[in-house]
Write a protein that holds these residues in place. Structure first.
Motif, short mmCIF file in Angstrom:
data_model
loop_
_atom_site.label_atom_id
_atom_site.label_comp_id
_atom_site.label_asym_id
_atom_site.label_seq_id
_atom_site.Cartn_x
_atom_site.Cartn_y
_atom_site.Cartn_z
N SER A 107 74.24 61.60 -47.21
CA SER A 107 74.89 61.78 -46.10
C SER A 107 74.50 63.27 -45.56
CB SER A 107 76.02 61.48 -45.98
OG SER A 107 76.68 62.11 -46.92
N GLN A 108 74.33 64.17 -46.35
CA GLN A 108 73.96 65.85 -46.14
C GLN A 108 72.73 66.06 -45.81
OE1 GLN A 108 77.04 67.49 -45.21
NE2 GLN A 108 77.92 65.72 -45.77
N LEU A 109 71.86 65.10 -46.23
CA LEU A 109 70.13 65.55 -46.31
C LEU A 109 69.77 65.61 -44.72
CD1 LEU A 109 67.74 66.00 -47.73
CD2 LEU A 109 67.22 63.39 -47.17
N SER A 110 69.36 67.07 -44.39
CA SER A 110 69.20 67.26 -43.22
C SER A 110 67.42 67.61 -43.00
CB SER A 110 69.72 68.57 -42.56
OG SER A 110 69.48 69.67 -43.48
N VAL A 111 66.87 68.02 -43.78
CA VAL A 111 65.46 68.21 -43.80
C VAL A 111 64.45 68.03 -44.92
CG1 VAL A 111 65.88 70.59 -44.32
CG2 VAL A 111 63.82 70.08 -43.10
N ALA A 112 63.32 67.37 -44.81
CA ALA A 112 62.35 67.25 -45.97
C ALA A 112 61.16 67.20 -45.23
CB ALA A 112 62.79 65.81 -46.57
N SER A 113 59.84 67.33 -46.18
CA SER A 113 58.74 67.13 -45.58
C SER A 113 58.31 65.64 -45.29
CB SER A 113 57.70 67.86 -46.47
OG SER A 113 57.82 69.12 -46.71
N GLY A 114 58.79 64.74 -45.81
CA GLY A 114 58.42 63.28 -45.69
C GLY A 114 59.82 62.52 -46.08
N LEU A 115 59.57 61.41 -45.49
CA LEU A 115 60.34 60.51 -45.95
C LEU A 115 59.90 58.84 -46.10
CD1 LEU A 115 63.38 59.25 -46.24
CD2 LEU A 115 63.56 58.43 -44.01
N ILE A 116 59.80 58.43 -47.20
CA ILE A 116 58.99 57.55 -47.91
C ILE A 116 60.04 56.34 -48.59
CG2 ILE A 116 57.04 56.91 -49.48
CD1 ILE A 116 55.91 59.48 -48.96
N VAL A 117 60.10 55.26 -48.09
CA VAL A 117 60.95 54.39 -48.40
C VAL A 117 60.23 53.05 -48.73
CG1 VAL A 117 63.15 52.86 -47.96
CG2 VAL A 117 62.72 55.50 -47.11
N ASN A 118 60.02 52.77 -50.13
CA ASN A 118 59.20 51.71 -50.75
C ASN A 118 59.74 50.74 -51.68
OD1 ASN A 118 57.07 52.98 -49.00
ND2 ASN A 118 56.00 53.86 -50.80
N ASP A 119 59.79 49.44 -51.49
CA ASP A 119 59.99 48.63 -52.61
C ASP A 119 61.56 48.66 -53.09
OD1 ASP A 119 57.15 47.57 -53.00
OD2 ASP A 119 56.86 49.65 -54.03
N ASN A 120 62.33 48.72 -51.82
CA ASN A 120 63.67 48.50 -52.23
C ASN A 120 64.13 47.26 -51.71
OD1 ASN A 120 64.27 51.44 -53.34
ND2 ASN A 120 63.10 51.74 -51.14
N GLU A 121 64.19 46.24 -52.41
CA GLU A 121 64.17 44.85 -51.70
C GLU A 121 65.64 44.30 -50.75
OE1 GLU A 121 64.61 41.91 -55.53
OE2 GLU A 121 63.13 43.47 -55.28
N ASN A 122 66.56 45.33 -51.39
CA ASN A 122 67.93 44.71 -50.92
C ASN A 122 68.43 46.01 -49.92
OD1 ASN A 122 68.60 42.21 -51.90
ND2 ASN A 122 68.27 43.18 -53.90
N LEU A 123 67.58 46.95 -49.64
CA LEU A 123 68.19 48.07 -48.55
C LEU A 123 68.04 47.49 -47.26
CD1 LEU A 123 69.05 51.09 -48.77
CD2 LEU A 123 66.49 51.27 -48.30
N ALA A 124 69.30 47.48 -46.89
CA ALA A 124 69.29 46.71 -45.42
C ALA A 124 68.99 47.80 -44.12
CB ALA A 124 70.72 46.09 -45.25
N SER A 125 69.40 48.94 -44.41
CA SER A 125 69.60 50.04 -43.42
C SER A 125 69.38 51.44 -44.05
CB SER A 125 70.80 50.17 -42.54
OG SER A 125 71.93 50.79 -43.18
N LEU A 126 69.23 52.53 -43.21
CA LEU A 126 69.24 53.76 -43.62
C LEU A 126 70.53 54.64 -43.08
CD1 LEU A 126 65.61 54.70 -42.40
CD2 LEU A 126 66.16 53.62 -44.56
N ASP A 127 71.55 53.85 -43.26
CA ASP A 127 72.63 54.42 -42.47
C ASP A 127 73.25 55.86 -43.26
OD1 ASP A 127 72.55 52.37 -40.62
OD2 ASP A 127 74.34 51.62 -41.31
N GLY A 128 72.81 56.08 -44.33
CA GLY A 128 73.21 57.35 -45.05
C GLY A 128 72.51 58.63 -44.46
#
Length: 271
Positions: A107-128
């Protein structure tokens, strides 16, 4: 890995009031120098106990792809120990976590060079990720591919139905946006993407709309949209394609409606 303590001055200014020395607070910022791979919940807990604020490298949550190694599914369920991380100088990869259902710990993350979300079969949202504000352009390597920076990628997240948390990102010019094999019905959350070299929207069986790409003004190199059974409206891409009609790669196929590039430019973009 090396821990470095820096000190930053944060001043809080209240509109209409002057600031004196009592308004200035000295707060420690803890920086981890090096890449981080968290393969287990125990790894997450151990790094979290160090209370890092900045990772000067990449952050891999779950196992990591290598040329001779396919990621092993993790036992990670809880990212709350990572709730002090505000910045990652290279990419954040959330990879192969079948038990993970929430990103609330970021919830505190504000900056990165990339966001890669792969192979997380039960993740429903990016709400964090509601505080995520910027994707910077440092280069990095993911799955043996070198990126010049500025990447958003979702691959094989069948339960993912919302990426709206990304709607707080500042207007961004990105190298690549890829949405591949998700449960999304729309791309809400990507409204502030203004320019992209490569756009890929592939095999999203529930996707019915690209309207969230309303901020996109240019696609510079590659457009791949295929295997989206319910997708029939591409009019939001008319202006970006008019601004650059000389794409190196254009492939719109195996969707409900499959216009040519010239069809979209001419306004014959929906069915």
């Amino acid at each position: 890995m090396k821990k470095i303590f820096l000190y930053t001055i944060l001043s809080f200014i209240i509109f209409g009031c002057s600031v004196d020395n009592s308004d200035i607070q000295i707060l420690p910022v803890t920086i981890l120098q090096g890449n981080v791979i968290l393969r287990t919940q125990a790894d997450v807990d151990a790094i979290g106990a160090q209370r890092y604020n900045v990772i000067n490298g990449y952050l891999n949550i779950g196992d990591r792809w290598a040329e001779d190694h396919i990621p092993v599914p993790s036992d990670i369920t809880d990212l709350s120990p990572l709730n002090t991380i505000i910045s990652v100088t290279r990419q954040v990869e959330i990879q192969s976590n079948p038990l993970l259902t929430s990103l609330e710990g970021l919830s505190q993350l504000s900056v990165a060079s990339g966001l890669i979300v792969n192979d997380n079969e039960n993740l429903a949202s990016l709400d964090g990720l509601t505080n995520f504000r910027a994707i910077e352009g440092n280069s990095f390597v993911s799955r043996q591919t070198v990126y010049s920076g500025g990447v958003i990628s979702f691959l094989n997240n069948a339960s993912l139905t919302s990426i709206e948390a990304l709607s707080n990102i500042n207007p961004q010019v990105l190298n690549s946006v890829s949405v591949n094999t998700t449960g999304l019905t729309s791309l809400e959350g990507l409204e502030n993407i203004t320019n992209v070299a490569t756009l890929q929207v592939i095999n999203n069986n529930n996707l019915t709309s690209l309207a969230a790409l309303e901020g996109l003004t240019a696609i510079n190199n590659t457009l791949l949209i295929f295997g989206n059974d319910l997708l029939s409206n591409y009019c939001i891409l008319q202006a970006p394609l008019q601004n650059n009609s000389a794409l190196e790669i254009y492939n719109v196929s195996e969707n409900q409606f499959n216009p040519t590039q010239q069809n979209i430019i001419d306004g014959d973009c929906s069915q």
